[in-house]
Write a protein that holds these residues in place. Structure first.
Motif, PDB file in Angstrom:
ATOM      1  N   ASP A   4       1.491   9.236   4.036  1.00  0.00           N
ATOM      2  CA  ASP A   4       2.655   9.477   3.175  1.00  0.00           C
ATOM      3  C   ASP A   4       2.978   8.257   2.321  1.00  0.00           C
ATOM      4  O   ASP A   4       3.267   8.385   1.127  1.00  0.00           O
ATOM      5  N   GLY A   5       2.937   7.070   2.921  1.00  0.00           N
ATOM      6  CA  GLY A   5       3.267   5.855   2.183  1.00  0.00           C
ATOM      7  C   GLY A   5       2.296   5.585   1.047  1.00  0.00           C
ATOM      8  O   GLY A   5       2.707   5.340  -0.102  1.00  0.00           O
ATOM      9  N   TYR A   6       1.013   5.649   1.336  1.00  0.00           N
ATOM     10  CA  TYR A   6       0.017   5.335   0.306  1.00  0.00           C
ATOM     11  C   TYR A   6      -0.070   6.415  -0.762  1.00  0.00           C
ATOM     12  O   TYR A   6      -0.245   6.106  -1.945  1.00  0.00           O
ATOM     13  N   SER A  49       2.420   8.338  -1.638  1.00  0.00           N
ATOM     14  CA  SER A  49       3.646   8.194  -2.416  1.00  0.00           C
ATOM     15  C   SER A  49       3.492   7.124  -3.488  1.00  0.00           C
ATOM     16  O   SER A  49       3.901   7.309  -4.648  1.00  0.00           O
ATOM     17  N   ARG A  50       2.885   5.989  -3.127  1.00  0.00           N
ATOM     18  CA  ARG A  50       2.667   4.935  -4.119  1.00  0.00           C
ATOM     19  C   ARG A  50       1.635   5.369  -5.160  1.00  0.00           C
ATOM     20  O   ARG A  50       1.718   4.978  -6.324  1.00  0.00           O
ATOM     21  N   ARG A  87       1.292   8.457  -6.266  1.00  0.00           N
ATOM     22  CA  ARG A  87       2.042   9.334  -7.185  1.00  0.00           C
ATOM     23  C   ARG A  87       2.855   8.503  -8.177  1.00  0.00           C
ATOM     24  O   ARG A  87       2.889   8.794  -9.368  1.00  0.00           O
ATOM     25  N   LYS A  88       3.499   7.459  -7.662  1.00  0.00           N
ATOM     26  CA  LYS A  88       4.319   6.608  -8.526  1.00  0.00           C
ATOM     27  C   LYS A  88       3.460   5.896  -9.570  1.00  0.00           C
ATOM     28  O   LYS A  88       3.912   5.623 -10.695  1.00  0.00           O
TER      29      LYS A  88
END
Length: 212
Positions: A194-196, A198-199, A201-202
């Motif tokens: 989820d963390g990676y 999410s980054r 996507r950003k």
């Protein structure tokens, strides 16, 4: 340092952590990069290229094709960056090498003391392409990339004849590669997906720019 029958204990003063503004970090990274230091023989160098090779071994962006991980449009941008990876790496290799912390995550920059930033986790210290540390910061920052670049270049203060277009190019392309390879390896290893992602996507606007 204390040595006894159990071995050696290294004691360091406790430094309470406080958040540091992203533009302050960017400027500190630039000032650090402007310093000249001889390689004592163990400096880290070429880490981005090594990480690209390691990601190639797991199929590059193949893990991102797993259903539901990333939207098709984002995956297409990732694949565009990955196809251009050798061109990007060769272009980055032509830019100045500067002193680099090597793991410039905000969590490793624990506080500001006057105009200095206290950093920890120096295991990847070495020489990297100008902007490499800034690219790591930018992945975790909500600040505009251009404001981070400006602060970094101000910190460089003309060292290595670096200018904003050069630093921006290096930061954008390094950031794009890091975002893609870290997300792909996270999915492959089932760790902090989820963390990676999410980054990743950003970072989509960066991927679009880097894959042109």
């Amino acid at each position: 340092m204390v040595e006894d029958e159990d071995g050696i204990s290294l004691w360091m003063p406790e430094i309470p952590a406080e958040p540091v503004a992203d533009e302050v970090l960017a400027n500190a990274y630039g000032r650090f990069a402007s310093q000249e230091m001889m390689d004592p023989g163990w400096f880290n160098r070429g880490m981005l290229r090594h990480r690209v090779v390691a990601t190639d071994r797991i199929g590059g962006t193949a893990p991102l094709r797993e259903e539901g991980v990333v939207p098709e449009s984002l995956r297409s941008q990732c694949e565009g960056v990955w196809r251009a990876r050798h061109v990007i790496l060769d272009a980055l290799d032509r830019l100045p090498l500067v002193l680099s912390h090597g793991d410039a995550l905000p969590r490793n920059m624990i506080r500001q003391e006057q105009d200095q930033v206290v950093a920890v986790d120096w295991g990847q210290l070495g020489h990297n392409t100008v902007g490499a540390d800034l690219a790591t910061l930018a992945l975790y920052s909500s600040a505009e990339i251009d404001s981070l670049v400006e602060a970094y270049v101000d910190g460089l203060a003309g060292a290595y004849q670096a200018n904003k277009p050069m630093v921006r190019y290096a930061t954008i392309h390094t950031m794009a590669l890091i975002a893609v390879l870290r997300a792909s390896r996270a999915v492959a290893s089932k760790q902090d997906i989820d963390g990676y992602v999410s980054r990743l996507r950003k970072a989509e606007p960066v991927l679009v720019e880097a894959s042109r």
